[in-house]
Scaffold this motif. Structure first.
Motif, PDB file in Angstrom:
ATOM      1  N   ASP A 152       1.155  -1.385   0.234  1.00  0.00           N
ATOM      2  CA  ASP A 152       0.152   0.123  -0.052  1.00  0.00           C
ATOM      3  C   ASP A 152       1.257   1.460  -0.097  1.00  0.00           C
ATOM      4  OD1 ASP A 152       1.081  -0.656   2.176  1.00  0.00           O
ATOM      5  OD2 ASP A 152      -1.350   0.302   3.612  1.00  0.00           O
ATOM      6  N   LYS A 153       2.213   1.398  -0.425  1.00  0.00           N
ATOM      7  CA  LYS A 153       2.867   2.241  -0.515  1.00  0.00           C
ATOM      8  C   LYS A 153       3.751   3.156   0.481  1.00  0.00           C
ATOM      9  CE  LYS A 153       2.380   1.214  -5.508  1.00  0.00           C
ATOM     10  NZ  LYS A 153       3.779   0.596  -5.518  1.00  0.00           N
ATOM     11  N   LYS A 154       3.896   2.507   1.561  1.00  0.00           N
ATOM     12  CA  LYS A 154       4.203   3.017   2.761  1.00  0.00           C
ATOM     13  C   LYS A 154       5.431   2.210   3.325  1.00  0.00           C
ATOM     14  CE  LYS A 154      -0.950   3.121   5.461  1.00  0.00           C
ATOM     15  NZ  LYS A 154      -1.256   2.639   6.212  1.00  0.00           N
ATOM     16  N   ILE A 155       6.481   3.612   3.973  1.00  0.00           N
ATOM     17  CA  ILE A 155       7.553   2.775   4.407  1.00  0.00           C
ATOM     18  C   ILE A 155       7.601   1.470   5.311  1.00  0.00           C
ATOM     19  CG2 ILE A 155       9.459   3.682   5.412  1.00  0.00           C
ATOM     20  CD1 ILE A 155       9.512   6.450   4.417  1.00  0.00           C
ATOM     21  N   ASN A 156       8.367   1.088   5.125  1.00  0.00           N
ATOM     22  CA  ASN A 156       8.267  -0.379   5.715  1.00  0.00           C
ATOM     23  C   ASN A 156       9.459  -0.472   6.543  1.00  0.00           C
ATOM     24  OD1 ASN A 156       8.720  -3.184   6.669  1.00  0.00           O
ATOM     25  ND2 ASN A 156       8.192  -4.065   4.633  1.00  0.00           N
ATOM     26  N   LEU A 157       9.212  -0.020   7.557  1.00  0.00           N
ATOM     27  CA  LEU A 157       9.569   0.781   8.701  1.00  0.00           C
ATOM     28  C   LEU A 157      10.968  -0.953   9.449  1.00  0.00           C
ATOM     29  CD1 LEU A 157       8.086   2.566  10.865  1.00  0.00           C
ATOM     30  CD2 LEU A 157       9.659   3.609   9.340  1.00  0.00           C
ATOM     31  N   LYS A 158       9.483  -2.090   9.586  1.00  0.00           N
ATOM     32  CA  LYS A 158      10.375  -3.320   9.980  1.00  0.00           C
ATOM     33  C   LYS A 158      11.665  -3.866   9.068  1.00  0.00           C
ATOM     34  CE  LYS A 158       9.074  -7.877  10.891  1.00  0.00           C
ATOM     35  NZ  LYS A 158       9.920  -8.838   9.910  1.00  0.00           N
ATOM     36  N   THR A 180       5.446   9.494  -2.474  1.00  0.00           N
ATOM     37  CA  THR A 180       3.934   8.824  -2.478  1.00  0.00           C
ATOM     38  C   THR A 180       2.922   9.022  -1.949  1.00  0.00           C
ATOM     39  OG1 THR A 180       4.515   7.340  -0.749  1.00  0.00           O
ATOM     40  CG2 THR A 180       4.979   6.762  -2.580  1.00  0.00           C
ATOM     41  N   GLY A 181       2.844  10.443  -0.738  1.00  0.00           N
ATOM     42  CA  GLY A 181       2.491  10.764  -0.037  1.00  0.00           C
ATOM     43  C   GLY A 181       2.159  10.187   1.210  1.00  0.00           C
ATOM     44  N   THR A 182       2.222   8.857   1.669  1.00  0.00           N
ATOM     45  CA  THR A 182       2.405   7.942   2.758  1.00  0.00           C
ATOM     46  C   THR A 182       3.342   8.800   4.473  1.00  0.00           C
ATOM     47  OG1 THR A 182       3.749   6.350   2.622  1.00  0.00           O
ATOM     48  CG2 THR A 182       0.861   6.021   1.120  1.00  0.00           C
ATOM     49  N   ILE A 183       2.036   8.169   5.454  1.00  0.00           N
ATOM     50  CA  ILE A 183       2.608   8.892   6.872  1.00  0.00           C
ATOM     51  C   ILE A 183       2.628   7.258   7.347  1.00  0.00           C
ATOM     52  CG2 ILE A 183       0.583   9.260   7.482  1.00  0.00           C
ATOM     53  CD1 ILE A 183       2.462  11.742   8.809  1.00  0.00           C
ATOM     54  N   CYS A 184       4.920   7.677   7.884  1.00  0.00           N
ATOM     55  CA  CYS A 184       4.300   6.594   9.170  1.00  0.00           C
ATOM     56  C   CYS A 184       3.499   6.917  10.407  1.00  0.00           C
ATOM     57  CB  CYS A 184       5.746   6.010   9.421  1.00  0.00           C
ATOM     58  SG  CYS A 184       6.848   5.730   8.196  1.00  0.00           S
ATOM     59  N   GLU A 185       3.389   6.587  11.434  1.00  0.00           N
ATOM     60  CA  GLU A 185       2.135   6.731  12.886  1.00  0.00           C
ATOM     61  C   GLU A 185       3.190   7.018  13.432  1.00  0.00           C
ATOM     62  OE1 GLU A 185      -0.722   7.762  12.880  1.00  0.00           O
ATOM     63  OE2 GLU A 185      -1.120   6.442  10.787  1.00  0.00           O
ATOM     64  N   ARG A 186       2.846   7.875  14.302  1.00  0.00           N
ATOM     65  CA  ARG A 186       4.544   8.289  14.855  1.00  0.00           C
ATOM     66  C   ARG A 186       4.581   7.645  16.200  1.00  0.00           C
ATOM     67  NH1 ARG A 186       5.650  11.065  19.452  1.00  0.00           N
ATOM     68  NH2 ARG A 186       6.727  13.420  18.951  1.00  0.00           N
ATOM     69  N   ASP A 187       3.532   6.797  16.735  1.00  0.00           N
ATOM     70  CA  ASP A 187       3.914   6.100  18.161  1.00  0.00           C
ATOM     71  C   ASP A 187       5.334   4.503  17.087  1.00  0.00           C
ATOM     72  OD1 ASP A 187       2.984   7.103  19.907  1.00  0.00           O
ATOM     73  OD2 ASP A 187       0.906   5.477  19.876  1.00  0.00           O
ATOM     74  N   VAL A 310      -5.649   4.821  -9.563  1.00  0.00           N
ATOM     75  CA  VAL A 310      -5.503   4.449  -8.604  1.00  0.00           C
ATOM     76  C   VAL A 310      -4.965   5.069  -7.708  1.00  0.00           C
ATOM     77  CG1 VAL A 310      -5.431   2.695  -6.691  1.00  0.00           C
ATOM     78  CG2 VAL A 310      -6.002   1.918  -8.631  1.00  0.00           C
ATOM     79  N   CYS A 311      -5.314   5.848  -6.893  1.00  0.00           N
ATOM     80  CA  CYS A 311      -4.579   6.666  -6.002  1.00  0.00           C
ATOM     81  C   CYS A 311      -4.101   6.320  -4.386  1.00  0.00           C
ATOM     82  CB  CYS A 311      -6.069   7.970  -5.515  1.00  0.00           C
ATOM     83  SG  CYS A 311      -5.794   8.652  -7.281  1.00  0.00           S
ATOM     84  N   ILE A 312      -3.021   6.471  -4.275  1.00  0.00           N
ATOM     85  CA  ILE A 312      -2.661   6.656  -2.033  1.00  0.00           C
ATOM     86  C   ILE A 312      -3.297   7.699  -1.475  1.00  0.00           C
ATOM     87  CG2 ILE A 312      -0.827   6.014  -1.361  1.00  0.00           C
ATOM     88  CD1 ILE A 312      -1.267   4.296  -3.212  1.00  0.00           C
ATOM     89  N   THR A 313      -4.038   7.304  -0.899  1.00  0.00           N
ATOM     90  CA  THR A 313      -4.255   8.474  -0.062  1.00  0.00           C
ATOM     91  C   THR A 313      -3.058   8.986   0.691  1.00  0.00           C
ATOM     92  OG1 THR A 313      -5.790   6.535   1.209  1.00  0.00           O
ATOM     93  CG2 THR A 313      -4.572   8.839   2.768  1.00  0.00           C
ATOM     94  N   SER A 314      -3.535   9.963   0.394  1.00  0.00           N
ATOM     95  CA  SER A 314      -1.949  11.845   0.836  1.00  0.00           C
ATOM     96  C   SER A 314      -1.815  12.401   1.696  1.00  0.00           C
ATOM     97  CB  SER A 314      -1.809  12.470  -0.314  1.00  0.00           C
ATOM     98  OG  SER A 314      -0.989  13.583  -0.682  1.00  0.00           O
ATOM     99  N   ASN A 315      -1.287  12.478   2.106  1.00  0.00           N
ATOM    100  CA  ASN A 315      -0.944  13.033   3.881  1.00  0.00           C
ATOM    101  C   ASN A 315      -0.381  14.471   3.388  1.00  0.00           C
ATOM    102  OD1 ASN A 315      -1.403  11.046   5.945  1.00  0.00           O
ATOM    103  ND2 ASN A 315      -1.071  10.145   4.357  1.00  0.00           N
ATOM    104  N   THR A 316      -0.504  14.639   2.409  1.00  0.00           N
ATOM    105  CA  THR A 316       0.847  16.152   1.425  1.00  0.00           C
ATOM    106  C   THR A 316      -0.171  16.550   1.027  1.00  0.00           C
ATOM    107  OG1 THR A 316       1.666  14.166  -0.257  1.00  0.00           O
ATOM    108  CG2 THR A 316       2.600  14.392   1.535  1.00  0.00           C
ATOM    109  N   ASN A 317       0.638  17.856  -0.194  1.00  0.00           N
ATOM    110  CA  ASN A 317       0.131  17.668  -1.147  1.00  0.00           C
ATOM    111  C   ASN A 317       0.553  17.787  -1.980  1.00  0.00           C
ATOM    112  OD1 ASN A 317       2.958  19.214  -1.194  1.00  0.00           O
ATOM    113  ND2 ASN A 317       2.539  21.322  -1.565  1.00  0.00           N
ATOM    114  N   PHE A 318       0.364  16.839  -2.829  1.00  0.00           N
ATOM    115  CA  PHE A 318       0.846  16.344  -3.721  1.00  0.00           C
ATOM    116  C   PHE A 318      -0.048  15.023  -3.272  1.00  0.00           C
ATOM    117  CE2 PHE A 318       4.590  15.037  -1.057  1.00  0.00           C
ATOM    118  CZ  PHE A 318       4.669  13.617  -1.322  1.00  0.00           C
ATOM    119  N   ILE A 319       0.060  13.645  -4.536  1.00  0.00           N
ATOM    120  CA  ILE A 319      -1.085  13.128  -5.242  1.00  0.00           C
ATOM    121  C   ILE A 319      -0.035  11.789  -5.649  1.00  0.00           C
ATOM    122  CG2 ILE A 319      -3.540  11.651  -6.072  1.00  0.00           C
ATOM    123  CD1 ILE A 319      -4.515  14.640  -5.829  1.00  0.00           C
TER     124      ILE A 319
END
Length: 370
Positions: A152-158, A180-187, A310-319
């Motif tokens: 789902d285009k998120k950074i794979n922290l593991k 990608t505009g995705t975000i890592c949850e803070r915790d 298909v769009c990835i959920t964005s947390n930014t000013n781009f898509i």
């Protein structure tokens, strides 16, 4: 001497205080004649949706700071250093000693690259992520370790953590991630940082964090001496052309980064520093930019989905979206309509990126690709 300095700062500060917010629709209007033709605002009337700039321009307070203080451009910027550093430290709830200024966050990233490359090894980065700056790491002899994103285009922290070895000098996390505009949850990100070996620097790039409601990791810099946060005035503050960014880190790291800077905290112009100080005072401008971006982004995603993108959920000013099921020549459509957009970042799925401009710009964008 110190008294004269304080008086001078007080005098120039008049230009950035006590200004009400003007009509928001006028924010992107030039302070010079509309008839003035430049290499950027040219006769082709290009729509700039390529570089994630703020389409509403700098805040009214920043614009006034530029104009009111233009006459002191003949003076060096040394005497404003303490003022801007203190303003940034206060904004981020850290001490002045935790701040280092740069000509955009690009200079900060470059300084980090030089610092971590003193001893050879490798660095870990998500793929795709913001990697233009890593050419410095490559040129200085570090080996790149790319870690694919999740489905789902998120950074794979593991996977990022598993990629670290005894020779890893740096781990880079762009949060939210570009492109990608995705975000890592803070915790999750805080937990990730605590697991990084103490001999490895973890660089968190928060260029787009102001487009979210997430809290910065700046409070970690004194607990975790290997953490560096990079931030910029280029995005939501609309000062991309003014070139001002900064690092937040433990004093020891700040001192080490400063050793690679020929004139500590003074690569930024006097006007850019004053505009940044003014921008930090304009919370209403930032709030309005956030809300406008949310509204226009939602519209654009909705319209792109109607075109089978298909769009990835964005947390930014781009898509970030896929052209795999789009049935036209997307880039030719942009070119025909004088629109500058992003490139293909992932061939599999034909993933590309578009900046969220003003509503009228995005309506023209959608019309162009329909």
């Amino acid at each position: 001497m110190e008294t004269n300095r304080r008086l001078w700062l007080k005098k120039i500060g008049i230009g950035v205080a006590g200004i009400g917010l003007s009509n928001f629709n006028s924010f992107a209007s030039p302070l010079v004649s509309e008839n003035l033709n430049t290499s950027i605002e040219n006769d082709a009337k290009l729509i700039f949706l390529r570089s994630n700039e703020n389409p509403y321009g700098p805040s009214p307070l920043a614009r006034k700071a530029f104009v009111d203080n233009a006459n002191i451009s003949n003076r060096y910027n040394w005497d404003i250093e303490a003022q801007i550093v203190s303003a940034i430290a206060l904004k981020n709830s850290v001490k002045d000693e935790n701040i280092l200024l740069g000509a955009g966050s690009t200079e900060i990233l470059d300084l980090v690259a030089k610092f971590v490359s003193i001893d050879k090894g490798n660095y870990v980065i998500a793929d795709p992520s913001y990697d233009y700056w890593t050419v410095t790491l490559d040129n200085l002899g570090l080996t790149k370790t790319k870690v694919p994103l999740t489905a789902d285009k998120k950074i794979n922290l593991k996977a990022m953590l598993e990629a670290i070895n005894q020779d890893t000098k740096l781990v880079y996390i762009c949060n939210p991630n570009n492109p990608t505009g995705t975000i890592c949850e803070r915790d999750s990100l805080v937990e990730f940082v605590t697991k990084i070996p103490q001999n490895t620097i973890v660089l968190i790039d928060e260029a787009y964090l102001e487009f979210t409601k997430h809290q910065s990791l700046s409070n970690l810099v004194n607990e975790n001496k290997n953490v560096i946060i990079s931030k910029t005035f280029s995005k939501i503050y609309g000062l991309a052309g003014a070139r001002i960014g900064y690092a937040i880190a433990n004093k020891v790291i700040i001192d080490n980064l400063a050793n690679s800077q020929s004139n500590t905290n003074n690569s930024v112009s006097v006007l850019s520093k004053l505009a940044a100080i003014a921008s930090l005072k304009d919370d209403k401008f930032v709030s309005n930019c956030y809300l406008l971006n949310e509204n226009v982004r939602q519209y654009t995603i909705s319209e792109l989905q109607k075109l089978n993108c298909v769009c990835i959920t964005s947390n930014t000013n781009f898509i970030y979206f896929s052209l795999a099921k789009y049935d036209k020549d997307y880039f030719k459509q942009l070119e025909k309509n004088n629109i500058q957009g992003g490139r293909i970042y992932e061939e599999q799925g034909k993933w590309t990126r578009i900046t969220v401009g003003k509503m009228e710009e995005m309506k023209k964008f959608i019309k162009a690709i329909q």
